[in-house]
Scaffold this active site. Sequence first.
Site, short mmCIF file in Angstrom:
data_model
loop_
_atom_site.label_atom_id
_atom_site.label_comp_id
_atom_site.label_asym_id
_atom_site.label_seq_id
_atom_site.Cartn_x
_atom_site.Cartn_y
_atom_site.Cartn_z
N SER A 276 0.85 -1.19 0.00
CA SER A 276 0.00 0.00 0.00
C SER A 276 0.88 1.24 0.00
O SER A 276 2.03 1.20 0.44
CB SER A 276 -0.89 0.02 1.25
OG SER A 276 -0.11 0.26 2.41
N ASP A 277 0.34 2.35 -0.50
CA ASP A 277 1.05 3.61 -0.31
C ASP A 277 0.90 4.01 1.15
O ASP A 277 0.07 3.50 1.89
CB ASP A 277 0.50 4.68 -1.25
CG ASP A 277 1.54 5.75 -1.56
OD1 ASP A 277 2.54 5.86 -0.81
OD2 ASP A 277 1.38 6.48 -2.55
N TRP A 278 1.73 4.95 1.56
CA TRP A 278 1.84 5.33 2.97
C TRP A 278 0.46 5.72 3.52
O TRP A 278 -0.12 6.73 3.13
CB TRP A 278 2.81 6.51 3.11
CG TRP A 278 3.19 6.85 4.51
CD1 TRP A 278 2.38 7.24 5.53
CD2 TRP A 278 4.53 6.85 5.05
NE1 TRP A 278 3.10 7.50 6.66
CE2 TRP A 278 4.42 7.27 6.40
CE3 TRP A 278 5.78 6.56 4.52
CZ2 TRP A 278 5.55 7.39 7.22
CZ3 TRP A 278 6.90 6.69 5.34
CH2 TRP A 278 6.78 7.11 6.68
N GLY A 279 -0.05 4.90 4.43
CA GLY A 279 -1.30 5.23 5.10
C GLY A 279 -2.56 4.99 4.30
O GLY A 279 -3.66 5.31 4.77
N MET A 309 2.17 -0.26 4.22
CA MET A 309 3.03 0.89 4.45
C MET A 309 2.12 1.97 5.07
O MET A 309 1.36 2.59 4.35
CB MET A 309 3.64 1.42 3.15
CG MET A 309 4.58 2.60 3.34
SD MET A 309 4.84 3.62 1.86
CE MET A 309 5.48 2.48 0.67
#
Length: 718
Positions: A276-279, A309
């Site tokens: 996943s992208d950050w958050g 992530m």
Amino acid sequence: MMPYQNATLSVPARVADLLARMTVAEKVGQLCQSPMLDYAQHRDDYLMQVAQGRVGSRILADTAWAGNAPGESVDPHQLNEIQRAAVEETRLGIPVIFARDVIYGQSTVLPIPLAQACSWNPSLVELAYSAVAREAASLGVHWTFAPMLDIVRDPRWGRVIESSGEDPYLTSQFAKAVVRGFQGDDPAAPDRLLACAKHFVGYGAAEGGRDYDTTEISDNTLHNVYLPPFKAAVEAGVTTLMSGFNDLGGTPVSGSKALIRGWLKEQQGFDGMVVSDWGSISDLVYFRVAADPKDAALQALQAGVDMAMTHEAFDGILDVAIGDDPVLHGLLDDAVSRVLTAKFRVGLFEQPYIDPQRHQQVLRHPEHVALALQLAEQSMVLLKNQHGCLPLAKRGLTVAVIGPHADSRRQHLGSWCLDGDAQDVTSILTGIKKVAPDTVLLTESPAFSDEMVECAHRADVVILCVGESHRRTGEARNVAELTLPAGQEALIEAIGQTGKPLVVVQCTGRPVPSPMIERYADALLYAWQSGTETGLAVARLLFGDAVPSGKLTMTVPRSTGQIPMYYGRKPVGKMRDYQDYQPYKDLADSPLYPFGFGLSYSTFSYEDLVVENRWAQDNTVQVQVTVRNTGDYQADEIVQCYLSRRVSSTTRPWCELKAFARVTLAPGESQDVSFTLDASQLAIYGAQQCWQVEPGMIDVYVGGDSDCTLSECVELQV
């Protein structure tokens, strides 16, 4: 203990063997990517988490937002210490995989990807990224979050710097080049990294150019425009992929089972890992499609996200959330197997540690610097050159080199550069001193416009260096108005009114139109943010040591009000009744500079276009054209081939790029350039909601930009 090894088994068998030994908690730990922004402060606690098996990956993140200031450095000794906790203190000895945003450079920094695409040279880009991989790997980095494959048609968006521009075919070619550059034939080689195709999918279509904003993309446009670069990356063997932040038509992508598990993993056969992208997993709660963190974690796992992530989305949540559900346990095992496979692919189990001295022989190697310089030269685009203003003579002129970017250095590294050192950047002024040492140079501080104007009065020629800071571009750094920063238009006007020949070097992270440049500049060079070798590349182009060959991969609009402005637009309705229709009463509908445009110091002619339909024999269309250098300089030309369908099952763009080639020609020399168009280039995603080659008439256009007019028609009988 040593890391798990069993060389007698294949990788799938080794993964299965490990899975059979792991507890649920250990499995969830492998899916957790943790940042540690201040290792010294949290060292003991972090090493304890690693020893407990709660960390599968560590992102070597920057402490400042979006890489606009120096962040956490990469310390091989520190990485080895963390790795020892993973392989020697955990029950199974599974190494940690270290990830870093090595977007377009480590110590040797390349031009931003938007500029790279303007080289139209995927082969050179592949070589340059091999050098980047070599530098990053020498420090202990295993995995990078690039290439970014978002199609971008709104230059107000700050992350346009990481894209290859507006075209899906061109972006697909650079997707393959960057993946091959990072990974090579064997990602486990000591000088390679795992690549990561991002952001899946549609993130670059954020409404209003506002980062993280919602996206609305039709099924037809999604398949014809936004998905092809990801398909190309998968076909090139990309090992990891990142799910985006965005809500796409009501479904946040990081929770989209149809896109991740369906289109990507099942239909495309992607056997790699999705992070996943950050958050973005936690964002499912923010989007109000998940009730709480537990619900968000389950939705992401069910959608096909394999690693979080960052770790808090799964750590201590997912193992409880899956309970005794056998279906969820199967999904967990699938995710863990993909993470473990990635670690085997990068050779972590065989070599978990890094030689802490190795980087000293690799960083800023002369071969890497030479590649960065060559790519910077080919990436810069000459857009104006009235009366043969350029190239400049190296003797007999007094040249003023002024403006906010005349002697700047950090700004040329762009915003997504975590490791480049401003001290390694050659400024434009320094580059000119090296290339033209006998030229009389004048310069003044950019702090005082009146002094710069006075400097211009004393010169024979003015080189005015304007543009954006790295703090105005990149993630979450968007602009509402597509203009140069405050005061620069007035400065250009004041310098222009001196009447001296004016060369403008524009250093930006996006295409930015300028009324004063159009009014006063005799020459305009888009130098973008071109990395450590910016100044030398600019100087070599301005003084004729190199000939400009870059071509735009993003349309330059006349004003913000024209956005979105891109070449692949569709026919406008009611044109049969209003032949003189203009969309705006106050502005022309045409772009300031079209896609594919770029000048050279030479000129080229196109003739003898021949299009041969071989569909019945080998499912191809053969295209050949003769290109001649009609000027006085040996130069490179980017030959571009576009298709336009006369009738199809759904509306199509007026024309679409389907092939290109870079050719080098001496003055007076000609060359026959050939393209073979196969089903992958001729097929469309049409009304049947699948890819197929539809029968009918196709116009084939060949020339030096998207406004080319030389054409021949071919009929496909499928």
